[in-house]
Every structure is written in C-alpha cells, then in structure tokens.
Design a protein around this motif. Structure first.
Motif, mmCIF file in Angstrom:
data_model
loop_
_atom_site.group_PDB
_atom_site.id
_atom_site.type_symbol
_atom_site.label_atom_id
_atom_site.label_comp_id
_atom_site.label_asym_id
_atom_site.label_seq_id
_atom_site.Cartn_x
_atom_site.Cartn_y
_atom_site.Cartn_z
ATOM 1 N N ASP A 254 0.841 -1.191 0.000
ATOM 2 C CA ASP A 254 0.000 0.000 0.000
ATOM 3 C C ASP A 254 0.874 1.238 0.000
ATOM 4 O OD1 ASP A 254 0.074 1.184 2.978
ATOM 5 O OD2 ASP A 254 0.019 -0.991 3.109
ATOM 6 N N VAL A 255 0.317 2.319 -0.488
ATOM 7 C CA VAL A 255 1.102 3.523 -0.764
ATOM 8 C C VAL A 255 1.671 4.133 0.510
ATOM 9 C CG1 VAL A 255 0.981 5.864 -1.688
ATOM 10 C CG2 VAL A 255 -0.186 4.016 -2.864
ATOM 11 N N LYS A 256 0.848 4.325 1.539
ATOM 12 C CA LYS A 256 1.316 5.029 2.723
ATOM 13 C C LYS A 256 2.389 4.236 3.456
ATOM 14 C CE LYS A 256 -1.265 7.615 5.302
ATOM 15 N NZ LYS A 256 -2.302 8.143 6.199
ATOM 16 N N ARG A 257 2.262 2.907 3.466
ATOM 17 C CA ARG A 257 3.301 2.129 4.145
ATOM 18 C C ARG A 257 4.592 2.118 3.336
ATOM 19 N NH1 ARG A 257 1.070 -3.325 6.148
ATOM 20 N NH2 ARG A 257 -0.458 -1.870 6.983
ATOM 21 N N GLN A 258 4.502 2.187 2.024
ATOM 22 C CA GLN A 258 5.712 2.354 1.219
ATOM 23 C C GLN A 258 6.408 3.667 1.573
ATOM 24 O OE1 GLN A 258 4.511 2.148 -2.864
ATOM 25 N NE2 GLN A 258 4.565 -0.079 -2.959
ATOM 26 N N LEU A 259 5.630 4.719 1.702
ATOM 27 C CA LEU A 259 6.211 6.022 2.045
ATOM 28 C C LEU A 259 6.798 6.002 3.453
ATOM 29 C CD1 LEU A 259 3.507 8.412 0.540
ATOM 30 C CD2 LEU A 259 5.713 7.765 -0.427
ATOM 31 N N GLY A 260 6.146 5.278 4.371
ATOM 32 C CA GLY A 260 6.675 5.174 5.725
ATOM 33 C C GLY A 260 8.012 4.455 5.763
ATOM 34 N N ALA A 261 8.113 3.331 5.046
ATOM 35 C CA ALA A 261 9.388 2.609 4.988
ATOM 36 C C ALA A 261 10.450 3.453 4.302
ATOM 37 C CB ALA A 261 9.198 1.283 4.249
ATOM 38 N N SER A 262 10.048 4.211 3.281
ATOM 39 C CA SER A 262 10.990 5.104 2.612
ATOM 40 C C SER A 262 11.521 6.170 3.568
ATOM 41 C CB SER A 262 10.308 5.762 1.411
ATOM 42 O OG SER A 262 11.108 6.805 0.870
ATOM 43 N N THR A 263 10.657 6.667 4.450
ATOM 44 C CA THR A 263 11.107 7.662 5.427
ATOM 45 C C THR A 263 12.145 7.077 6.370
ATOM 46 O OG1 THR A 263 9.033 8.906 5.329
ATOM 47 C CG2 THR A 263 10.359 9.150 7.324
ATOM 48 N N VAL A 264 11.950 5.834 6.791
ATOM 49 C CA VAL A 264 12.957 5.178 7.639
ATOM 50 C C VAL A 264 14.308 5.158 6.920
ATOM 51 C CG1 VAL A 264 13.616 3.015 8.760
ATOM 52 C CG2 VAL A 264 11.244 3.793 8.853
ATOM 53 N N ALA A 265 14.278 4.803 5.630
ATOM 54 C CA ALA A 265 15.523 4.759 4.855
ATOM 55 C C ALA A 265 16.152 6.140 4.734
ATOM 56 C CB ALA A 265 15.243 4.184 3.464
#
Length: 471
Positions: A254-265
């Motif tokens: 899902d889009v928001k969880r992709q963005l969340g994992a990207s923020t961690v990176a």
C-alpha cells in the motif's frame, strides 16, 4: 479557526523568510533562553512552509470532519513548538519543547477518537516519544550539571573540558533520542504503525517532525562529534536503517506504508551523513526530502489503484542501458565532488559521501532506464540530462546550507576512512545488486523476513474496508 490559523501559518512563513534574508542583531542571538542562528532560520523556513501547505490542504481534505477546531489547534500548536525547539538556547526549554512535540504529535496520530486502531497507534507512539524525551532529558541534565551552565551555547563551549566517559554517555543518550524521534531501527515500528493518521498529519510528520533527530544531532554536534567511536556508531545505525528501510519499501503493498518505509531509509541516510561529520549535507537532505515527502503524502490519494504486474511490464536490460547508467552515476559523483569541494583521491568521510551519491544516482538512473512508460530514446539519452542537473541542484543546496550554518559549532568534522566505512560501502553495493537482481522476489525466505520485520503493531491494522469507511 481553520481559516485564521492557516493565514497565521503563512504569516509565520513570510516572517521566517524575512529573518532568513535579514538576520537579527548578533548581540540578541546570545540571549539565555532563545537565539536565532543559521539552523534556526533554516528550520523555520522549512517548518512554516510545509505547515502552511498542510494547513491549506486540510481545509479541503478535513472538511466535515469531527473535532476540526481541535485538529487545527494541535496542528498550529505543533508548528509553534517546532519553532520554539529550534530557537531554544536553554537546556530545560529544549527538553520541554521536545517532550511537547511528541505529546501533541501522538494526539494527532489518534485524532479520530472512535477509531480503536488510531487510538492504539497514538498510545504506541506516545510511549516511544516519552522514552525518547527521558533519554534526552538525562543527556541534557548530565551536560548541564557538569558544565555548570544551562544554556546550550555555554554547554557546547564547555564540552572539551568535560571527562571522556561523561561526554560519551551523553552522546550515546542523544543518539538514542534522535533514533527514537527519527524512527531508526529498532525504533521504527511507531512510524510504520501510524498509518491511521490523517494524511495531512502524515505529510507534516514525515516531512518535518521525524527530521528532529537530525536537528538534535546538528544542535549538539560538538558533543556527538567529540569521540570517534560515537561517530562510527552514528554511521552504523544510520547505514542499517537506510538499508533496511529501502529493502522494506520493496515488499509493501500500500502507498502510505511504502512512504513510511521510505522515510525510515531516508532518515537513516540523513543520520549517516551526520556520522560522517557533514551536518550541512544532512540538513540539505532533510530539506529536500521534507519537501518531496510532503508532496508524495498529499498526492497519495491520486495514485491508489489495484493493479497486477504483467510479465512484459519491465524492459529487459541492455548493454547500452547499463553503460548509460554507469556513466551517469560516475559523472554525478564527480560533479557533486567538484561542486562541494570533496576530494576524489584522499580517503576520508568526504570521499565516502561521494560514493553514496554515486550509488544513489546509480539506483535512480537504473529505475528510469528500466521504466516501460518512457521511450528508448528518452530512457537512454535524456535521463543523464535530467539527473545531472538534479545533482548540481543538490550540490547547490548543500553549499547554500553550509554557508548558512557556517557559525554552527562543529558543523563540519570530516573523519578518517576506517574498515567500518569500507565494510559499509561493500554492503551498500551488495544491496544495490540485490535490488537490481530482484533477490527479494526470487527468495521466499528473504521476502517473508522483510515483510515480517516491517509489520506495524497488530492492534493498529485495519482488517476490512468497513472499519475505514466508518470513520
């Protein structure tokens, strides 16, 4: 209230632009409670601009929502708290603003009171924030008591006279507090569990508030840069978060969880740059990532779709495409090193930073070259024409931020190249090869491991659409 607070936020942005262009009297900048330096002015512009966008967006997105005035009151209050945090020159005031920031953010995460998943996410995040505040308060208390002063300026000036164990302990506590706030591994689950947050709050949180870990390290750079072992630890934790966060992006659906994992990176890479001794590079990354991530969250609703990849969606790699990718990446690294004054021959942390830029350009170029929506001509010849000017822009922002932070204590502290740095480069290269070869798709065990380690808390998960539509 939404109209009034939105206009007030844009007035604050205009004021911050004025302070950026016409700095206040340097004599006022040394006051005991507040001071305005380059870091304060930069963060004021970034915070108020993103907050203004979020306020304006929320007037449409949140229209008709319950407790709208409470939402806007907390959103505007959070903006003021972040401004106070970056301007604080007293240890107690800094710790109080840090605690208030976490408390109000947790309230916004749980804005929908009747939604059990939102309340679970709010309580889970609040526990992390309170723990991070306790770590920060302990570090500042140790420094203030031993330095004999409670101003940040006075404490930083006294660091060289403090004992090594004390400085090392305080630096470790500051690093842990920064890791909690920026959702670095292993404290990442609060961020990945916050997807029940209203999208405007997610934009503000991912674009600005998680960046506070980098701001903390920048503000107390003389403490965390005093010992080489601490700087190596910062590089290690930043590198691990950058690698795992990027790997987690690949398995999200899902889009928001992709963005969340990207923020961690991205937060991991920002902290890694701090560990290399380049605060201007970290804050330039913070600035550009914040603006881009705010856009991605606010636009996330327009990209949600149910699709199934087709076998022919991905163009097959070619020798020419590989050559364009490699040449563009090397040219991007050389351009960055030239524009920022980094050496390509002397092995130090500046060289390592350039290597990471090369890998980033390599990944971006590979992604564009393999994009099926672009024609072969565009993919092979116009890609360097887009990415190289982008690297020049990044180098320009980095240089401008460096000039703005020229008076910040310990802003630049390059370190010698160590085996740990070399090992990290090897791991990053292997990670790039793993992504390029799609190992996460061919290895079931790796895929499941990445999926399991990136799972949010179970009580924050939605199990059917009715639960979402009800609120």
């Amino acid at each position: 209230m939404p109209t009034v607070l939105t206009r007030l936020t844009w007035c604050l942005f205009a004021l911050s632009i004025g302070v950026l262009v016409w700095p206040p009297d340097p004599e006022w900048a040394g006051e005991a409670m507040l001071r305005v330096d380059g870091l304060t002015r930069l963060m004021a512009v970034v915070t108020t601009f993103v907050s203004g966008i979020v306020h304006s967006f929320s007037r449409r997105y949140m229209a008709g929502a319950k407790r709208l005035n409470a939402f806007y009151g907390r959103l505007f209050g959070l903006t003021l708290i972040v401004l106070l945090l970056t301007a604080a020159n007293h240890l107690v005031l800094f710790a109080a603003a840090w605690t208030a920031m976490g408390w109000v953010l947790a309230d916004l995460i749980g804005h929908v009171r009747g939604w059990p998943q939102a309340q679970a996410a709010s309580w889970y995040a609040r526990r992390f924030f309170l723990g991070g505040s306790a770590l920060l308060a302990s570090a500042l208390g140790l420094l203030g008591i031993r330095a004999g002063t409670w101003t940040i300026d006075g404490t930083l000036a006294a660091v060289e006279g403090l004992s090594t164990p004390l400085v090392g302990g305080a630096a470790a506590l500051l690093l842990l507090a920064a890791m909690v706030q920026s959702a670095l591994v292993p404290f990442h689950r609060w961020l990945l569990s916050s997807m029940t947050t209203p999208t405007p709050v997610s934009a503000f949180m991912h674009a600005g508030l998680v960046n506070a870990g980098g701001v903390l390290l920048a503000r107390f750079a003389p403490v965390v840069f005093e010992l080489p072992a601490v700087m190596l630890s910062i590089v290690l934790v930043g590198g691990v978060s950058a690698l795992l966060g990027q790997a987690w992006v690949l398995v999200q659906t899902d889009v928001k969880r992709q963005l969340g994992a990207s923020t961690v990176a991205q937060m991991g890479f920002m902290v890694l740059q701090c560990g290399l001794g380049f605060i201007p590079a970290a804050l330039a990354h913070l600035l550009l990532h914040g603006l881009y991530k705010a856009y991605l969250f606010l636009a996330s609703g327009s990209v949600v779709e149910h699709t199934q990849p087709e076998p022919g969606d991905r163009p097959s790699p070619s020798v020419l495409g590989g050559a364009v990718t490699l040449v563009t990446a090397l040219a991007g690294g050389a351009l960055f090193a030239t524009l920022t004054g980094k050496s390509l021959t002397a092995l130090d942390s500046g060289t390592l930073l350039t290597v990471f830029v090369v890998l980033a350009v390599l990944h971006a170029t590979r992604t564009l070259v393999h994009r099926p929506s672009l024609s072969r001509t565009v993919r092979l010849w116009l890609v360097p024409g887009v990415l190289l000017p982008t690297i020049a822009l990044y180098a320009g922002v980095y240089t401008a931020v460096g000039a703005l932070l020229a008076g910040l204590p310990g802003a630049v502290a390059p370190t010698a190249f160590t085996p740990l740095h070399g090992g990290l480069v090897v791991i990053f290269v292997l990670a790039y090869l793993a992504i390029d070869r799609g190992w996460h798709r061919t290895s079931t065990r790796l895929y499941v491991a990445l999926l399991n380690t990136s799972q949010p808390v179970s009580t924050t998960l939605l199990h059917n659409r009715d639960q979402y539509n009800a609120y």
